[in-house]
Design an enzyme around this catalytic site. Structure first.
Site, PDB file in Angstrom:
ATOM      1  N   GLY A 134       0.713  -1.137  -0.030  1.00 60.62           N
ATOM      2  CA  GLY A 134       0.047  -0.109  -0.027  1.00 60.62           C
ATOM      3  C   GLY A 134       0.905   1.123   0.054  1.00 60.62           C
ATOM      4  O   GLY A 134       1.784   1.246   0.781  1.00 60.62           O
ATOM      5  N   GLU A 135       0.490   2.269  -0.977  1.00 59.29           N
ATOM      6  CA  GLU A 135       1.432   3.038  -0.834  1.00 59.29           C
ATOM      7  C   GLU A 135       1.490   4.127   0.401  1.00 59.29           C
ATOM      8  O   GLU A 135       2.229   4.944   0.485  1.00 59.29           O
ATOM      9  CB  GLU A 135       1.008   4.320  -2.179  1.00 59.29           C
ATOM     10  CG  GLU A 135       0.981   3.579  -3.547  1.00 59.29           C
ATOM     11  CD  GLU A 135      -0.198   3.301  -4.017  1.00 59.29           C
ATOM     12  OE1 GLU A 135      -0.867   3.818  -4.964  1.00 59.29           O
ATOM     13  OE2 GLU A 135      -0.874   2.485  -3.350  1.00 59.29           O
ATOM     14  N   ASN A 136       0.296   3.958   1.311  1.00 57.39           N
ATOM     15  CA  ASN A 136       0.459   4.833   2.645  1.00 57.39           C
ATOM     16  C   ASN A 136       1.490   4.141   3.562  1.00 57.39           C
ATOM     17  O   ASN A 136       1.331   4.879   4.607  1.00 57.39           O
ATOM     18  CB  ASN A 136      -0.942   4.881   2.985  1.00 57.39           C
ATOM     19  CG  ASN A 136      -1.663   3.615   3.258  1.00 57.39           C
ATOM     20  OD1 ASN A 136      -1.521   2.594   2.537  1.00 57.39           O
ATOM     21  ND2 ASN A 136      -2.442   3.384   4.399  1.00 57.39           N
ATOM     22  N   SER A 153       7.675   4.070   1.445  1.00 60.72           N
ATOM     23  CA  SER A 153       6.887   3.429   0.294  1.00 60.72           C
ATOM     24  C   SER A 153       7.202   3.667  -1.209  1.00 60.72           C
ATOM     25  O   SER A 153       7.111   2.880  -2.008  1.00 60.72           O
ATOM     26  CB  SER A 153       5.428   3.835   0.661  1.00 60.72           C
ATOM     27  OG  SER A 153       4.468   2.882  -0.174  1.00 60.72           O
TER      28      SER A 153
END
Length: 356
Positions: free
Chosen positions: A185-187, A227
């Site tokens: 997940g990019e977060n 990330s």
């Protein structure tokens, strides 16, 4: 400060005007190395940075909880003055030095917050139906299920995979449970396992779409900059992205419809520019029946020539070494004639055309 970045370099030389929306980049310095073109970008420094942490001490050392780390450390490092709000304020020494995620030298003010009501923006639970948010009786959902099911065949054991919003989020529902797949997940999370069961939801455990998630044993959390370092460093095997338009050259548009509110392009430009395998998942036609596969995109681009595979409810197209758009699979319910009639560009047909 300046830094070189190869994200969206395919778009820096052109101006796109779509309706009343102008997408333009100023002329900037570029440098080519290792076969790629990089932009010279100027860093941004804010006057103030407001961050939220789980725990802090009187020296300003901060600890974040799960995916709530996201962009907080980066905002603190980029600001002239950083003000941190914490849920728990402790004495120096009560936070193990190994647990400090942001050193106090970045923090100028620290505030102990009052009572907290952590709201969950998108509360989604795991469902025994295996297909979350879709109803088998709806034609629209049946198409999306078929696309997600076919896309799942590209996932192999041990892969590190990024899933975009929309159709790609349903891919895990069709995977063999014995496969070990690490979802990114990019977060700031690696090891997403799906949606939580009722009672297991956590407001500090969400994906980049702000949906509640659960994680596998061995998962890890990190900042947004870490990330995107994973993405840009090509440490992922592939990404599945939704799309609004795809061209015969593999150009992708998936972040902006002129006239509609958009919060940002998300991580898609980084993902398609990283050089990892990009698999597009979208319906073949728009709601008005027009084709979403075109000779040239009319919507602002996410990236040029970035799609490697495109999956629709009717067909699978691949862009191989020669970057020619090639039809490789046809849905059992469809035909080559239907695909030609609903595709607004020319394409090649593989000699070993298959069904799915």
């Amino acid at each position: 400060f300046f830094f070189f970045n190869d994200t969206a370099t395919t778009e820096i030389y052109t101006e796109q005007i779509v309706g009343s929306v102008r997408c333009v980049q100023e002329t900037v310095s570029t440098q080519s190395t290792w076969g790629r073109t990089y932009l010279l970008e100027e860093s941004m420094q804010g006057d103030f940075g407001f961050v939220k942490a789980w725990k802090g001490d009187h020296y300003g050392n901060l600890v974040f909880r799960k995916t709530a780390q996201n962009s907080n450390p980066d905002a603190a490092r980029a600001a002239k003055i950083t003000i941190a709000e914490v849920e728990e304020l402790v004495e120096p020494g009560q936070i193990d030095p190994n647990d400090v995620q942001l050193p106090g030298c970045y923090v100028d003010r620290i505030i102990l917050g009052g009572e907290y009501e952590k709201r969950i923006e998108k509360l989604i639970f795991d469902k025994p139906s295996r297909v979350v948010g879709m109803k088998a009786g709806k034609s629209h959902d049946l198409k999306r299920m078929k696309i997600a099911q076919r896309a799942s065949k590209f996932v192999q054991n041990g892969m590190k995979v990024n899933l975009g919003i929309g159709i790609p989020t349903h891919i895990p529902n069709f995977l063999d449970p014995s496969l070990q797949v690490f979802y990114h997940g990019e977060n700031g999370v690696l090891g997403i396992s799906g949606y939580p069961r009722p009672g297991q939801e956590d407001p500090d455990l969400i994906n980049a779409s702000k949906e509640t998630i659960s994680i596998i044993k061995g998962a890890c959390f990190f900042s947004s900059s870490e990330s995107f370092g994973i993405i840009r460093g090509k440490h992922l095997d592939c990404t599945f992205l939704g799309g609004m338009q795809v061209s015969k050259n593999g150009d992708l548009s998936n972040w902006l419809i002129p006239g509609k509110l958009v919060k940002g392009m998300g991580g898609a430009m980084d993902l398609v520019g990283a050089g990892i395998k990009v698999i597009g998942c979208m319906e073949h036609t728009a709601k008005n029946g027009s084709s979403k596969i075109l000779a040239e995109n009319t919507l602002p681009l996410t990236g040029k020539g970035v799609i490697d595979v495109l999956i629709t409810e009717l067909a699978v197209f691949e862009w191989r070494n020669n970057r020619q758009m090639t039809l490789t699979e046809v849905a059992k319910e469809s035909s080559l004639e239907e695909i030609r009639s609903k595709t607004a560009c020319e394409f090649m047909v593989d000699d070993n055309l298959k069904q799915f």
